[in-house]
Write a protein that holds these residues in place. Sequence first.
Motif, PDB file in Angstrom:
ATOM      1  N   ARG A  18     115.831  -5.648 -24.248  1.00 22.57           N
ATOM      2  CA  ARG A  18     116.844  -4.932 -25.037  1.00 22.57           C
ATOM      3  C   ARG A  18     116.627  -3.426 -25.045  1.00 22.57           C
ATOM      4  NH1 ARG A  18     115.745  -9.170 -28.706  1.00 22.57           N
ATOM      5  NH2 ARG A  18     114.481  -7.730 -29.962  1.00 22.57           N
ATOM      6  N   ASN A  19     115.379  -2.992 -24.828  1.00 16.85           N
ATOM      7  CA  ASN A  19     115.065  -1.579 -25.054  1.00 16.85           C
ATOM      8  C   ASN A  19     114.761  -0.783 -23.795  1.00 16.85           C
ATOM      9  OD1 ASN A  19     114.772  -1.010 -28.185  1.00 16.85           O
ATOM     10  ND2 ASN A  19     114.026  -3.102 -27.807  1.00 16.85           N
ATOM     11  N   ILE A  20     114.726  -1.418 -22.656  1.00 20.41           N
ATOM     12  CA  ILE A  20     114.558  -0.688 -21.397  1.00 20.41           C
ATOM     13  C   ILE A  20     115.533  -1.270 -20.385  1.00 20.41           C
ATOM     14  CG2 ILE A  20     112.730  -2.161 -20.454  1.00 20.41           C
ATOM     15  CD1 ILE A  20     111.410   0.401 -19.371  1.00 20.41           C
ATOM     16  N   THR A  21     116.135  -0.416 -19.600  1.00 17.89           N
ATOM     17  CA  THR A  21     117.174  -0.859 -18.670  1.00 17.89           C
ATOM     18  C   THR A  21     116.774  -0.545 -17.238  1.00 17.89           C
ATOM     19  OG1 THR A  21     118.365   1.255 -18.740  1.00 17.89           O
ATOM     20  CG2 THR A  21     118.929  -0.403 -20.419  1.00 17.89           C
ATOM     21  N   PHE A  22     117.435  -1.233 -16.311  1.00 17.09           N
ATOM     22  CA  PHE A  22     117.186  -0.960 -14.898  1.00 17.09           C
ATOM     23  C   PHE A  22     117.601   0.464 -14.534  1.00 17.09           C
ATOM     24  CE2 PHE A  22     117.498  -5.738 -13.761  1.00 17.09           C
ATOM     25  CZ  PHE A  22     116.143  -5.873 -14.012  1.00 17.09           C
ATOM     26  N   GLU A  23     118.611   0.986 -15.199  1.00 14.14           N
ATOM     27  CA  GLU A  23     119.019   2.378 -14.924  1.00 14.14           C
ATOM     28  C   GLU A  23     117.886   3.356 -15.205  1.00 14.14           C
ATOM     29  OE1 GLU A  23     122.914   0.368 -16.282  1.00 14.14           O
ATOM     30  OE2 GLU A  23     120.772   0.237 -16.718  1.00 14.14           O
ATOM     31  N   GLN A  24     116.997   2.983 -16.144  1.00 20.41           N
ATOM     32  CA  GLN A  24     115.888   3.865 -16.499  1.00 20.41           C
ATOM     33  C   GLN A  24     114.686   3.713 -15.569  1.00 20.41           C
ATOM     34  OE1 GLN A  24     115.710   2.342 -20.560  1.00 20.41           O
ATOM     35  NE2 GLN A  24     116.180   4.401 -21.348  1.00 20.41           N
ATOM     36  N   ILE A  25     114.453   2.506 -15.049  1.00 21.00           N
ATOM     37  CA  ILE A  25     113.209   2.291 -14.294  1.00 21.00           C
ATOM     38  C   ILE A  25     113.404   2.303 -12.779  1.00 21.00           C
ATOM     39  CG2 ILE A  25     112.122   1.033 -16.167  1.00 21.00           C
ATOM     40  CD1 ILE A  25     112.725  -1.556 -14.782  1.00 21.00           C
TER      41      ILE A  25
ATOM     42  N   LEU B 185     123.770  -5.754 -11.621  1.00 20.65           N
ATOM     43  CA  LEU B 185     123.435  -4.380 -11.994  1.00 20.65           C
ATOM     44  C   LEU B 185     122.558  -3.734 -10.934  1.00 20.65           C
ATOM     45  CD1 LEU B 185     123.470  -2.068 -14.007  1.00 20.65           C
ATOM     46  CD2 LEU B 185     121.588  -3.178 -15.241  1.00 20.65           C
ATOM     47  N   LEU B 186     121.582  -4.494 -10.397  1.00 20.47           N
ATOM     48  CA  LEU B 186     120.728  -3.957  -9.339  1.00 20.47           C
ATOM     49  C   LEU B 186     121.538  -3.644  -8.086  1.00 20.47           C
ATOM     50  CD1 LEU B 186     117.539  -6.194  -9.713  1.00 20.47           C
ATOM     51  CD2 LEU B 186     117.768  -3.766 -10.280  1.00 20.47           C
ATOM     52  N   LYS B 187     122.525  -4.484  -7.778  1.00 22.55           N
ATOM     53  CA  LYS B 187     123.403  -4.186  -6.641  1.00 22.55           C
ATOM     54  C   LYS B 187     124.149  -2.879  -6.868  1.00 22.55           C
ATOM     55  CE  LYS B 187     124.316  -8.953  -5.118  1.00 22.55           C
ATOM     56  NZ  LYS B 187     125.365  -9.990  -4.932  1.00 22.55           N
ATOM     57  N   ASP B 188     124.668  -2.690  -8.092  1.00 21.99           N
ATOM     58  CA  ASP B 188     125.405  -1.462  -8.404  1.00 21.99           C
ATOM     59  C   ASP B 188     124.510  -0.234  -8.304  1.00 21.99           C
ATOM     60  OD1 ASP B 188     127.568  -3.097  -8.885  1.00 21.99           O
ATOM     61  OD2 ASP B 188     127.303  -3.113 -11.066  1.00 21.99           O
ATOM     62  N   LEU B 189     123.209  -0.419  -8.588  1.00 28.29           N
ATOM     63  CA  LEU B 189     122.266   0.699  -8.518  1.00 28.29           C
ATOM     64  C   LEU B 189     121.713   0.900  -7.111  1.00 28.29           C
ATOM     65  CD1 LEU B 189     120.235  -0.033 -11.798  1.00 28.29           C
ATOM     66  CD2 LEU B 189     121.856   1.838 -11.426  1.00 28.29           C
ATOM     67  N   LYS B 190     122.217   0.133  -6.115  1.00 29.93           N
ATOM     68  CA  LYS B 190     121.726   0.224  -4.730  1.00 29.93           C
ATOM     69  C   LYS B 190     120.209  -0.005  -4.672  1.00 29.93           C
ATOM     70  CE  LYS B 190     125.896   1.459  -3.546  1.00 29.93           C
ATOM     71  NZ  LYS B 190     126.818   0.480  -2.931  1.00 29.93           N
ATOM     72  N   TYR B 191     119.757  -0.995  -5.422  1.00 20.73           N
ATOM     73  CA  TYR B 191     118.324  -1.271  -5.529  1.00 20.73           C
ATOM     74  C   TYR B 191     117.709  -1.571  -4.160  1.00 20.73           C
ATOM     75  CZ  TYR B 191     114.084  -3.572  -7.385  1.00 20.73           C
ATOM     76  OH  TYR B 191     112.788  -3.948  -7.680  1.00 20.73           O
TER      77      TYR B 191
ATOM     78  N   LEU C 186     117.871  -9.141   3.862  1.00 18.15           N
ATOM     79  CA  LEU C 186     118.201  -9.944   2.687  1.00 18.15           C
ATOM     80  C   LEU C 186     118.130  -9.110   1.415  1.00 18.15           C
ATOM     81  CD1 LEU C 186     116.321 -13.312   3.375  1.00 18.15           C
ATOM     82  CD2 LEU C 186     118.776 -12.929   3.458  1.00 18.15           C
ATOM     83  N   VAL C 187     117.131  -8.244   1.328  1.00 24.73           N
ATOM     84  CA  VAL C 187     116.939  -7.426   0.132  1.00 24.73           C
ATOM     85  C   VAL C 187     118.018  -6.358   0.017  1.00 24.73           C
ATOM     86  CG1 VAL C 187     115.356  -5.817  -1.006  1.00 24.73           C
ATOM     87  CG2 VAL C 187     114.468  -7.882   0.080  1.00 24.73           C
TER      88      VAL C 187
END
Length: 721
Positions: free
Chosen positions: A232-239, A274-280, A445-446
Amino acid sequence: PLIMASGRADRIKLAIKSQPALPPKEPLLLDFEQAVSLEEIMKDVCGRWGVDNPEKYAFMYVEHPHGQAGKFGYITPENRAELADGDILRVALAPNLQAKEFYTILTGNDKEQHRIALEQLQSFSKDTTFASEFIRLKGVPLLLMMFDKAPSQNESDVLILTSMIGSFEELMEHGLVQWEGLVTDSLVSKLIRLAVNTRMQDLVRAPLLARCFSILQLIIFSSETFAQFILRNITFEQIVPFLQCRSEAVQQTCLSLTNGMLMVSSNKGNLFQLLKDLKYGRTIMSEIIDRKGVSLSRELSHQLYTYQQLLLNQYEDKMREPFLRGNNTHEQGLLFLQQAIPEEFSSGRPISSAANDQHQVWKLLGFIGQNPYTSLAEVPPGILALNFMVYFAKHKRDTFVRLLLTKDNPCPFAQSSIKLTALLTQIFKVGEPPSELAMGCLMPLVVSENPFEELYCVTIQLFYKTWREMRAGDQDFDKVMTVVHKQISTVIQQGHNFSSFENLRQKFFEYSYKKIVSASVEKNQLLDDSILKAKPVVQLREAITPQIRELVKQQRLRHLVTGSLFPKVEKKARGYFYCRLSPNWKVIHYGDAKEDSKPPPIESLKNKIPVSDMRLMMGKDCPHVKTHKGRTELAFSIFFNGEDHLDFLPQEESLFSIWVDGLSILCNQDMPSKLAEDDLNTLLLMEMKLRLLDLENVEIPNDPPSIPPDPPNYDFYYKLD
């Protein structure tokens, strides 16, 4: 004297240095007597140096310079057997006194003393003996209290914080104290705050950032309550942006935290989107793969594998979902396939003339039987196969049409797709938790937004190519699938750094059916079964089987004599050990070894297990299975001296099979692995082929020819020259 020159095997040749707190002493080059207690040896060393109170001291390994990996920690009665010729020890303060000294300093008010002590504490905390003493003094709550109050304004503050939580993490890794009761909202909030407020290229804070990520990941797996708090307190956008950091420790712990959040989340689908949207995936490619090439560390490589496994596991639900008539989504997919059939197909008739004949449509699409429902109901691959076919028809339209309308030895498209999808889920172990030891990933794949779909698009083309090369018919379906399985597995295991699915497709195509045949790999599925089932051939096979089985046994034992490198599996253990069988097959030797070094000579492996005293245990019954998450079917242990045991967790199934086979032979048991059976069948097949080489195209009768009656007399005519 207790320590003297000797050639006996129970004496270890090593060096002993004094600790910095003592007056400078000349190092001793000695033989370390294994039969004498550590207390007596310490008395002898202190006596030579003129040092009083030897009970205050203990032996430790000398730390390697520049943080190089090596032996570390106190020498105890339990681990003294790991000492080897050439080790360098130092005389240090005993662990209970050292722990008390650190605790006293940290409860004082001298900030400079705090800084020095914390730097040393981080190193000492890696040792289990010291850690147990410091934990007994309530050192962990003390560190957390200091961490909660510590500032983070300047460089000096950051270094102290790094040592503080580094010591905390090292102490917790021993498993001597439970996370419950220690973790608080305040601790987790501060770890998150320190992490997300770090600037991208702040190299001073990089070690602190890596520690924060690492501890957050450990908390995720230790407390369900705080796992949800972290989510709840840390997001993929931050890390995710921290993957651009030049510190490998930050990149590795960033990947580890991301994987941990994915594992515990109940809403994995949204997180992956969300990771796809961030081009992880593309960030991993550009910041890790492209920069480091093939020189990835083992931990980085493992985290990439873990992410790939979690990503592919998202297909598990579809893999286990059968086609249901009346399900609108399923029916729409099947309807799309029908509508994707081009205006003219291989028979040259327009599609409109065949529309009334549903059976003709299903046959054209490559379904077996009167309708597709039975085939699509099979799980695995379930509805996943239909989804793949729809994706292929929609996004690879030209290739789909070309394959569907192939006139040269046409292949049943739908049936091929169903079998191929099941094969892919098997190869990539879809639905299984990530293994703790596996490493590496298939980079396309990644990176891809539709990884498994794109892999299917490549492999279905490989299937058609192999089908044509084998001139296969419907009756050869399993044979073709066997070859395709070998092609896919071989290319993936070669570990090429593929940048795209097109590169992967080209590599698949290079490994042709011709190469499979020329290498004589797994040909037992490619031979004419009628020959192998003939009664005389069966009898011949039975006659030579004991000889071939003995050959497999000899190969296993030769491998054990050569030895293998295994990762240590004890809690908090680092590094590797080498294990090998003595040439006379009577003793198992093992000892510490480096990962990339040559196999050590048997004389340097000081630990021994008599074969006559050992017993083998495999799988979930092994004592070390409970401490390892993920797949543990590769675990095995050797028990000796009653309840003593040496634990193994090899990284490859083939290595597991060879060792459990060899150890079973030594225990007068049958070889239990599937690999042993496969090797036996392969060698039998080769031997049979050689013996039957002159009988090609000759019909072998099931029954021996009848014996003719005796002649009326034995007066045979012959002429002597």
